[in-house]
Write an enzyme that holds these catalytic residues in place. Structure first.
Site, PDB file in Angstrom:
ATOM      1  CB  SER A   1     -14.567  -1.427  14.510  1.00 31.23           C
ATOM      2  OG  SER A   1     -15.079  -0.695  15.598  1.00 31.23           O
TER       3      SER A   1
ATOM      4  CE1 TYR B   1     -13.091  -1.770  20.046  1.00 29.86           C
ATOM      5  CE2 TYR B   1     -15.294  -1.144  19.343  1.00 29.86           C
ATOM      6  CZ  TYR B   1     -14.130  -1.864  19.143  1.00 29.86           C
ATOM      7  OH  TYR B   1     -14.007  -2.674  18.035  1.00 29.86           O
TER       8      TYR B   1
END
Length: 320
Positions: free
Chosen positions: A159, A185
């Site tokens: 992402s 993340y």
């Protein structure tokens, strides 16, 4: 650094749906494995690949929920898989390998985002363990089944989170650093992109190509650990609390979000290319810190090899 991170002329864009890129593609008789294929982006991916003839195995922690979700989709099987549990991954891989079935596409879709600190039983930080190490273990264990397919692809969901600074090969588990859920993340999503680079280098001479994907900014199950205030801060919802869909600004629905995954899994344009980071149904451009695209460190060959070696050490697996 990869030499192939150059956009193509695909005719697709941010608004493209997964069904659009699947048109005229035939996967009849091909086996596809989708982790997290029973909800969100994974479910949309499962639906579309089934619609073009694929046999799909949905690998998920919540078997009952997934079976309900895919009940009306033909040629779909559901198996239990917990990416945080090496024994669960090994059981799944052993059963699939024992069946003698070749895997044409492995879609590493499941994941977690911005969670409070948790760790696996080995002490690895949870987002890295789930998003990267679990998928790494699965891919290595299924490698012979992908070789057996003669031509196969691995698609892993990264992402734009990879743009968050903080990837640290010396402290992947936040043993020395203060834990930050967004840095963790970003580190996991960077690892996903680097995984595709190293996997492609190992697989391309045996018919395996690998790709990492940014699906878009989508309000879905991945956001379950975010508070209402955090979601609001991203300007992701309208005044009625519904997701804002504006593909031009990267706000997508599931059909649009799954499009790049399906494109990487099926597009003839990628037949001789791999190890690239993709978005909007195209190879993303190589960009600096002021732009979208992919950051150079997320597709760096040397870093990808160091991460691969560390992942082998952490999982105690042999190289493919």
């Amino acid at each position: 650094m990869t030499h192939y991170q150059i956009p193509l002329e695909t005719g697709w864009g941010p608004e493209t749906r997964a069904l659009d890129v699947a048109e005229n593609i035939d996967l009849t008789g091909k086996l596809v494995v989708v982790t997290g294929g029973g909800s969100g982006l994974g479910l949309e991916t499962t639906k579309v690949l089934s619609s073009i003839g694929a046999n799909v195995i949905v690998a998920t922690r919540d078997v009952d929920r997934a079976r309900t979700a895919v009940a009306d989709i033909p040629r779909v099987e559901v198996f239990e898989l917990d990416l945080l549990d090496p024994d669960s991954i090994d059981r799944f891989a052993t059963e699939l390998m024992g069946s003698g079935r070749a895997v044409s596409v492995l879609i590493l879709n499941a994941g977690v985002m911005a969670t409070p600190l948790f760790r696996d039983r080995e002490g690895n930080e949870g987002q890295f363990a789930t998003n990267h190490l679990g998928h790494f273990r699965l891919a290595v264990r299924l490698w012979p089944a992908m070789v057996a397919a003669k031509q196969s692809r691995i698609v892993v969901l990264s992402s734009r989170g990879h743009m968050i600074p903080g990837f640290d090969l010396q402290d992947l588990s936040f043993s020395s650093r203060t834990y930050d859920k967004w840095v963790a993340y970003g580190q996991a999503k960077t690892a996903n992109a680097l995984f595709a680079v190293a996997a492609d280098r190992r697989g391309k001479n045996r018919g395996i190509r690998a790709y990492s994907v940014h699906p878009g900014s989508i309000v879905g199950p991945l956001a379950r650990h975010l508070s209402a205030e955090e979601i609001a801060s991203f300007n992701a919802l309208d005044a009625d609390g519904n997701p804002i869909i504006d593909p031009a600004s990267d706000r997508k629905n599931f059909a649009q979000g799954a499009a790049t995954t399906v494109w990487c899994a099926t597009s003839p344009l990628l037949a001789s290319l791999g190890g690239v980071y993709c978005e909007n149904c195209n190879i993303a451009s190589l960009e600096d810190e002021n732009s979208f695209g992919v950051r150079p460190y997320a597709i760096d060959i040397e870093t990808s090899e160091l991460l691969w070696a560390e992942s082998l050490r952490l999982t105690r697996l042999n190289d493919v």
